[in-house]
Design a protein around this motif. Structure first.
Motif, PDB file in Angstrom:
ATOM      1  N   TRP A  43      14.419  30.721  -7.098  1.00  0.00           N
ATOM      2  CA  TRP A  43      13.209  30.617  -7.930  1.00  0.00           C
ATOM      3  C   TRP A  43      12.850  31.992  -8.492  1.00  0.00           C
ATOM      4  CZ3 TRP A  43       8.426  32.718  -8.388  1.00  0.00           C
ATOM      5  CH2 TRP A  43       7.477  32.016  -9.116  1.00  0.00           C
ATOM      6  N   ASP A  46      15.207  33.104 -11.333  1.00  0.00           N
ATOM      7  CA  ASP A  46      14.926  32.397 -12.584  1.00  0.00           C
ATOM      8  C   ASP A  46      13.648  32.913 -13.241  1.00  0.00           C
ATOM      9  OD1 ASP A  46      17.182  30.862 -12.243  1.00  0.00           O
ATOM     10  OD2 ASP A  46      16.124  29.115 -11.442  1.00  0.00           O
ATOM     11  N   TRP A  47      12.607  33.112 -12.427  1.00  0.00           N
ATOM     12  CA  TRP A  47      11.312  33.548 -12.965  1.00  0.00           C
ATOM     13  C   TRP A  47      11.447  34.920 -13.607  1.00  0.00           C
ATOM     14  CZ3 TRP A  47       7.629  37.163 -13.399  1.00  0.00           C
ATOM     15  CH2 TRP A  47       6.340  36.779 -13.758  1.00  0.00           C
ATOM     16  N   LYS A  49      14.111  36.482 -14.725  1.00  0.00           N
ATOM     17  CA  LYS A  49      14.962  36.444 -15.922  1.00  0.00           C
ATOM     18  C   LYS A  49      14.187  35.912 -17.123  1.00  0.00           C
ATOM     19  CE  LYS A  49      19.342  34.599 -17.667  1.00  0.00           C
ATOM     20  NZ  LYS A  49      20.538  33.761 -17.344  1.00  0.00           N
ATOM     21  N   LYS A  50      13.439  34.812 -16.917  1.00  0.00           N
ATOM     22  CA  LYS A  50      12.664  34.228 -18.010  1.00  0.00           C
ATOM     23  C   LYS A  50      11.569  35.181 -18.493  1.00  0.00           C
ATOM     24  CE  LYS A  50      13.448  29.435 -16.600  1.00  0.00           C
ATOM     25  NZ  LYS A  50      12.843  28.224 -15.969  1.00  0.00           N
ATOM     26  N   ALA A  51      11.046  36.004 -17.570  1.00  0.00           N
ATOM     27  CA  ALA A  51       9.973  36.943 -17.921  1.00  0.00           C
ATOM     28  C   ALA A  51      10.507  38.183 -18.647  1.00  0.00           C
ATOM     29  CB  ALA A  51       9.206  37.352 -16.675  1.00  0.00           C
ATOM     30  N   GLY A  52      11.831  38.347 -18.655  1.00  0.00           N
ATOM     31  CA  GLY A  52      12.418  39.474 -19.364  1.00  0.00           C
ATOM     32  C   GLY A  52      12.718  40.685 -18.505  1.00  0.00           C
TER      33      GLY A  52
END
Length: 257
Positions: A43, A46-47, A49-52
């Motif tokens: 989790w 993923d978080w 990576k999505k946040a940059g």
């Protein structure tokens, strides 16, 4: 060498810290009995990576074997550096999470200990006292004063409550790398530099219910209490300015206590 940060660098570190705390705000409610620690790690990956950002712990290599996860998850007698696995969190566990984010070269670091379900009064107490040790240390961090005042403040509060202090591991400079000078021990020991405007440090009490002695597990990462008793861990990244000290990572106590 201690690297003092300029305004632009501190702004970058601050943004990274806010991202990390925002991640924790979403993560902490998920850390409940029954979840696998590997699920938490996935989790987090993923978080971030999505946040940059990038998980700064993943692949970190001060040893022969790089750290294999994005977050350290240390349960009960595990002090720090616990490796996520198929292990499931159980009712009554004290779960310490430690994570950092690299956001464009600016590094954040924060740790929190979470009470899984209904925990014992002893666990509640050590978790609260360790959190208080963190803030006693932050209150002692003032430009113009000396670093070991932080250490004395942490030690005094832990010892007065009958707890052991982990001596082999400590806080540190942070911001442009994960671990920078100076060391920030949780008891008065070692170098005692002046706290100067532009210093960014991570203060992180590691407090044991029993003695402060520790052992290293066979995975070469996980640190456990030698007597098998509970340990708690809290951490903030802070910046020191002339006239004020700023906590760059956000408080999370409302999600824990």
């Amino acid at each position: 060498m201690i690297r003092l940060k300029n305004e632009k660098q501190i702004n970058g570190i601050r943004t990274s810290c806010k991202m990390l705390s925002a991640m924790y705000r979403e993560l902490i409610p998920l850390v409940k009995p029954g979840i696998q620690t590997a699920e938490i790690d996935h989790w987090v990956r993923d978080w971030v990576k999505k946040a940059g950002g990038k998980p700064v712990f993943l692949g970190y290599k001060p040893k022969k074997v790089p750290y294999p996860a994005a977050i350290c998850i240390s349960i009960n007698e595990e002090v720090i550096h616990g490796i996520p696995s198929k292990r499931r969190i159980r009712e009554g566990d004290l779960v310490s999470l430690d994570c950092g984010i690299d956001l464009g070269g600016f590094i954040s670091d924060q740790a929190v200990s979470i009470e899984a379900g209904k925990v014992s009064a002893d666990i509640k107490k050590i978790n609260k006292i360790t959190n208080e040790c963190l803030y006693r240390g932050i209150e002692a961090a003032k430009a113009g004063d000396r670093l070991l005042q932080i250490s004395r403040a942490v030690e005094k509060h832990a010892r007065s409550n009958g707890y052991g202090i982990v001596e082999e591991y400590c806080g540190h400079g942070v911001g442009l790398a994960l671990h920078e000078d100076p060391h920030v021990p949780n008891y008065p020991h070692g170098a005692n530099p002046k706290l100067n405007n532009g210093m960014v440090i991570a203060i992180e009490p590691m407090i044991n219910m029993g003695a402060g002695d520790i052992e290293i597990c066979d995975d070469d990462w996980t640190i456990v209490t030698a007597d098998g008793k509970i340990s708690a861990h809290w951490e903030h990244t802070i910046a020191i300015f002339a006239g004020k000290t700023e906590i760059l990572t956000d408080p999370l106590e409302d999600l824990v206590f």
